[in-house]
Design a protein around this motif. Structure first.
Motif, PDB file in Angstrom:
ATOM      1  N   HIS A  90      70.853  40.195  -4.541  1.00 26.67           N
ATOM      2  CA  HIS A  90      69.422  40.028  -4.778  1.00 26.67           C
ATOM      3  C   HIS A  90      69.247  38.926  -5.818  1.00 26.67           C
ATOM      4  N   ILE A  91      68.655  37.801  -5.407  1.00 23.01           N
ATOM      5  CA  ILE A  91      68.428  36.674  -6.304  1.00 23.01           C
ATOM      6  C   ILE A  91      67.102  36.899  -7.031  1.00 23.01           C
ATOM      7  N   GLN A  92      67.190  37.037  -8.350  1.00 26.79           N
ATOM      8  CA  GLN A  92      65.997  37.218  -9.181  1.00 26.79           C
ATOM      9  C   GLN A  92      65.891  36.049 -10.162  1.00 26.79           C
ATOM     10  N   GLY A  93      66.037  34.844  -9.648  1.00 28.78           N
ATOM     11  CA  GLY A  93      65.961  33.655 -10.479  1.00 28.78           C
ATOM     12  C   GLY A  93      65.726  32.445  -9.595  1.00 28.78           C
ATOM     13  N   ASP A  94      65.462  31.308 -10.232  1.00 24.27           N
ATOM     14  CA  ASP A  94      65.146  30.101  -9.475  1.00 24.27           C
ATOM     15  C   ASP A  94      66.080  28.939  -9.774  1.00 24.27           C
ATOM     16  N   PHE A  95      66.931  29.065 -10.770  1.00 30.07           N
ATOM     17  CA  PHE A  95      67.719  27.912 -11.195  1.00 30.07           C
ATOM     18  C   PHE A  95      69.212  28.225 -11.091  1.00 30.07           C
ATOM     19  N   ALA A  98      70.132  31.516  -9.412  1.00 29.43           N
ATOM     20  CA  ALA A  98      69.971  31.490  -7.965  1.00 29.43           C
ATOM     21  C   ALA A  98      71.160  30.813  -7.295  1.00 29.43           C
ATOM     22  N   ALA A  99      71.591  29.669  -7.846  1.00 32.03           N
ATOM     23  CA  ALA A  99      72.718  28.944  -7.246  1.00 32.03           C
ATOM     24  C   ALA A  99      74.003  29.765  -7.319  1.00 32.03           C
ATOM     25  N   ILE A 100      74.232  30.413  -8.455  1.00 30.72           N
ATOM     26  CA  ILE A 100      75.447  31.218  -8.620  1.00 30.72           C
ATOM     27  C   ILE A 100      75.443  32.390  -7.641  1.00 30.72           C
ATOM     28  N   GLY A 101      74.299  33.061  -7.509  1.00 29.41           N
ATOM     29  CA  GLY A 101      74.212  34.188  -6.594  1.00 29.41           C
ATOM     30  C   GLY A 101      74.349  33.777  -5.140  1.00 29.41           C
ATOM     31  N   THR A 115      63.775  37.032  -4.564  1.00 28.99           N
ATOM     32  CA  THR A 115      62.454  37.273  -5.156  1.00 28.99           C
ATOM     33  C   THR A 115      62.025  36.052  -5.952  1.00 28.99           C
ATOM     34  N   PHE A 116      60.861  35.513  -5.609  1.00 24.43           N
ATOM     35  CA  PHE A 116      60.308  34.387  -6.367  1.00 24.43           C
ATOM     36  C   PHE A 116      59.431  34.920  -7.496  1.00 24.43           C
ATOM     37  N   HIS A 117      59.764  34.568  -8.731  1.00 18.90           N
ATOM     38  CA  HIS A 117      58.959  34.945  -9.897  1.00 18.90           C
ATOM     39  C   HIS A 117      58.191  33.762 -10.472  1.00 18.90           C
ATOM     40  N   ASN A 118      58.581  32.543 -10.122  1.00 18.99           N
ATOM     41  CA  ASN A 118      58.214  31.372 -10.903  1.00 18.99           C
ATOM     42  C   ASN A 118      57.339  30.408 -10.102  1.00 18.99           C
ATOM     43  N   ASN A 119      56.111  30.180 -10.591  1.00 14.83           N
ATOM     44  CA  ASN A 119      55.285  29.108 -10.045  1.00 14.83           C
ATOM     45  C   ASN A 119      55.814  27.805 -10.636  1.00 14.83           C
ATOM     46  N   MET A 120      56.854  27.287 -10.016  1.00 14.62           N
ATOM     47  CA  MET A 120      57.637  26.202 -10.598  1.00 14.62           C
ATOM     48  C   MET A 120      56.818  24.923 -10.764  1.00 14.62           C
ATOM     49  N   GLU A 121      55.985  24.608  -9.788  1.00 17.97           N
ATOM     50  CA  GLU A 121      55.202  23.372  -9.859  1.00 17.97           C
ATOM     51  C   GLU A 121      54.271  23.402 -11.065  1.00 17.97           C
ATOM     52  N   PHE A 122      53.579  24.508 -11.263  1.00 16.51           N
ATOM     53  CA  PHE A 122      52.668  24.656 -12.406  1.00 16.51           C
ATOM     54  C   PHE A 122      53.453  24.661 -13.713  1.00 16.51           C
ATOM     55  N   GLY A 123      54.572  25.398 -13.726  1.00 16.85           N
ATOM     56  CA  GLY A 123      55.360  25.499 -14.945  1.00 16.85           C
ATOM     57  C   GLY A 123      55.911  24.165 -15.411  1.00 16.85           C
ATOM     58  N   LEU A 124      56.411  23.356 -14.472  1.00 17.50           N
ATOM     59  CA  LEU A 124      56.948  22.055 -14.856  1.00 17.50           C
ATOM     60  C   LEU A 124      55.851  21.152 -15.406  1.00 17.50           C
ATOM     61  N   ARG A 125      54.669  21.186 -14.786  1.00 16.34           N
ATOM     62  CA  ARG A 125      53.573  20.342 -15.281  1.00 16.34           C
ATOM     63  C   ARG A 125      53.177  20.718 -16.693  1.00 16.34           C
ATOM     64  N   LYS A 126      53.300  22.004 -17.032  1.00 20.78           N
ATOM     65  CA  LYS A 126      52.858  22.475 -18.341  1.00 20.78           C
ATOM     66  C   LYS A 126      53.919  22.345 -19.422  1.00 20.78           C
ATOM     67  N   THR A 127      55.192  22.259 -19.035  1.00 21.92           N
ATOM     68  CA  THR A 127      56.251  22.397 -20.040  1.00 21.92           C
ATOM     69  C   THR A 127      57.134  21.179 -20.213  1.00 21.92           C
ATOM     70  N   TRP A 158      58.023  22.558  -4.451  1.00 19.14           N
ATOM     71  CA  TRP A 158      57.991  23.508  -3.348  1.00 19.14           C
ATOM     72  C   TRP A 158      59.196  23.324  -2.439  1.00 19.14           C
ATOM     73  N   ARG A 159      59.659  22.093  -2.294  1.00 25.58           N
ATOM     74  CA  ARG A 159      60.894  21.868  -1.535  1.00 25.58           C
ATOM     75  C   ARG A 159      62.066  22.548  -2.237  1.00 25.58           C
ATOM     76  N   TYR A 160      62.090  22.464  -3.553  1.00 24.58           N
ATOM     77  CA  TYR A 160      63.161  23.113  -4.304  1.00 24.58           C
ATOM     78  C   TYR A 160      63.210  24.606  -3.968  1.00 24.58           C
ATOM     79  N   LEU A 161      62.051  25.259  -3.988  1.00 29.56           N
ATOM     80  CA  LEU A 161      62.012  26.688  -3.680  1.00 29.56           C
ATOM     81  C   LEU A 161      62.325  26.957  -2.212  1.00 29.56           C
ATOM     82  N   ASN A 162      61.884  26.053  -1.327  1.00 32.52           N
ATOM     83  CA  ASN A 162      62.173  26.204   0.093  1.00 32.52           C
ATOM     84  C   ASN A 162      63.678  26.162   0.368  1.00 32.52           C
TER      85      ASN A 162
END
Length: 391
Positions: A90-95, A98-101, A115-127, A158-162
């Motif tokens: 069960h992958i509970q991460g995005d980076f 996720a790759a290790i799992g 499981t996707f927890h992270n709105n990555m596009e919004f998060g990157l723009r903000k951080t 979104w491609r990253y998550l896809n």
């Protein structure tokens, strides 16, 4: 086996979700192993944790990174060989988690739930200062880690998550609004919505210990989470200042904006109203929500679920919810919502709520209205997905 980006004992909503998932899976008779980067500060130990070689990535040593590759593969394979085979990854991460799992699942031909927890596009723009550059870099790293690229989407977050979704046997999201966004962006179409619930046992303990007839000198509000820009902690404090309400406001959590929040409170002479309570254990956090008249959740567009408002609903505490998409996920009668995303609208809502509470016009919502938000119900749904992918 659960694979995640950050150790489950570190600060964050996804980490709380993973700890709850582990607890209720074990109560249902399942064996759980959690794979994550080793932490670089003191933390509770659990025999289910597999701490991979890592290095800290924040000054407070709260968060760490494990590089996906042969070294982490060998460490994980050796530890899992000692523990016994896994039926589901069960992958509970995005980076990196996720790759290790995913690499582990590919090597051992094990089905994957993601499981996707992270709105990555919004998060990157903000951080980050150059989100497009960072996205391209992440896509390149992802491709190398996972053995090539499969997605046909244009190169963005979104491609990253896809890329991750294409390697999973089932995809889940913690809310209907985030699942709809993932579908719209082409990340995945078949998505099961499984929320993070509130811990049944802790909810019952907190409710049993709460004195509903306790008298307060003034209404109380709590704000809980990571003190960062996307959580809008400074906007919340500005709204408290503009409202001028006679209420006790307790802030729980830590983060990069903690010092600025303290400075704001001192500069505007809010110390008679605002209390910095720091980071507290889960049960103490829920007790604080139960004792409060309202929980304030001020982020907009960032949260993929917004766990604290569901915990508040399960405890019978009203939430002040700034994000209309989160509000739409909640049962009627357990929240109030500003008219728009401005600080003035939030201040007006706070004023209206505090005045109505002080006058006795508002009654607390019933905890029973949110029984389906308890973790036992959500774990039962996740087990159905595990059974489906292993059938």
């Amino acid at each position: 086996m659960i694979a995640t980006d950050q150790h489950p004992e570190s600060l964050g909503g996804a980490q709380v979700s993973i700890r709850l998932q582990k607890k209720f899976l074990e109560k249902a008779g399942h064996r759980v192993t959690i794979v994550a980067p080793g932490m670089h500060r003191e933390h509770p130990q659990d025999p289910c944790y597999v701490d991979l070689p890592s290095f800290p990535i924040t000054f407070d040593r709260e968060y760490a990174l494990t590089r996906p590759g042969r070294r982490s593969d060998r460490a994980l394979d050796a530890e899992m060989a000692r523990r016994g085979p896994a039926d589901v990854v069960h992958i509970q991460g995005d980076f990196w988690g996720a790759a290790i799992g995913l690499r582990f699942a590919q090597r051992h031909s094990i089905p994957v739930v993601l499981t996707f927890h992270n709105n990555m596009e919004f998060g990157l723009r903000k951080t980050v200062p150059f989100p497009k550059v960072v996205t391209k870099m992440l896509l390149a790293i992802e491709g190398r880690s996972l053995g090539g690229q499969l997605s046909l989407l244009r190169p963005d977050a979104w491609r990253y998550l896809n890329e991750l979704a294409l390697r999973a046997d089932a995809v889940t999201a913690p809310s209907n609004h985030f699942a709809a966004l993932l579908r719209t962006k082409g990340v995945a179409q078949e998505i099961d919505v499984v929320r993070t619930g509130a811990d049944d046992e802790v909810i019952d303990q907190v409710l049993d210990s709460r004195d509903p007839d306790a008298k307060k000198s003034r209404p109380s509000l709590v704000w809980m989470g990571r003190m960062s820009h996307e959580k809008r902690i400074l906007e919340f404090l500005q709204a408290i200042k503009r409202s001028g309400v006679n209420a006790e406001v307790r802030l729980y959590g830590q983060g990069l904006l903690l010092s600025k929040a303290r400075e704001f409170v001192a500069k505007h002479k809010l110390r008679d109203r605002v209390v910095f309570a720091g980071k507290v254990p889960y049960q103490e956090a829920l007790a604080a929500i139960a004792d409060a008249d309202a929980l304030a959740q001020t982020s907009i567009g960032f949260e993929t679920q917004g766990m604290t408002v569901f915990e508040a609903a399960a405890l019978g505490t009203t939430s002040i919810v700034c994000d209309p998409k989160i509000a739409a996920e909640l049962p009627e009668g357990v929240y109030v919502e500003p008219e728009n995303d401005s600080i003035d609208a939030l201040a007006e809502t706070i004023t209206r709520f505090v005045d109505s509470t002080a006058s006795g016009e508002l009654s607390r919502p019933s905890p029973s209205a949110a029984d389906t938000l308890r973790q036992s119900a959500q774990t039962a749904r996740m087990i159905e997905i595990y059974e489906r992918v292993t059938a």
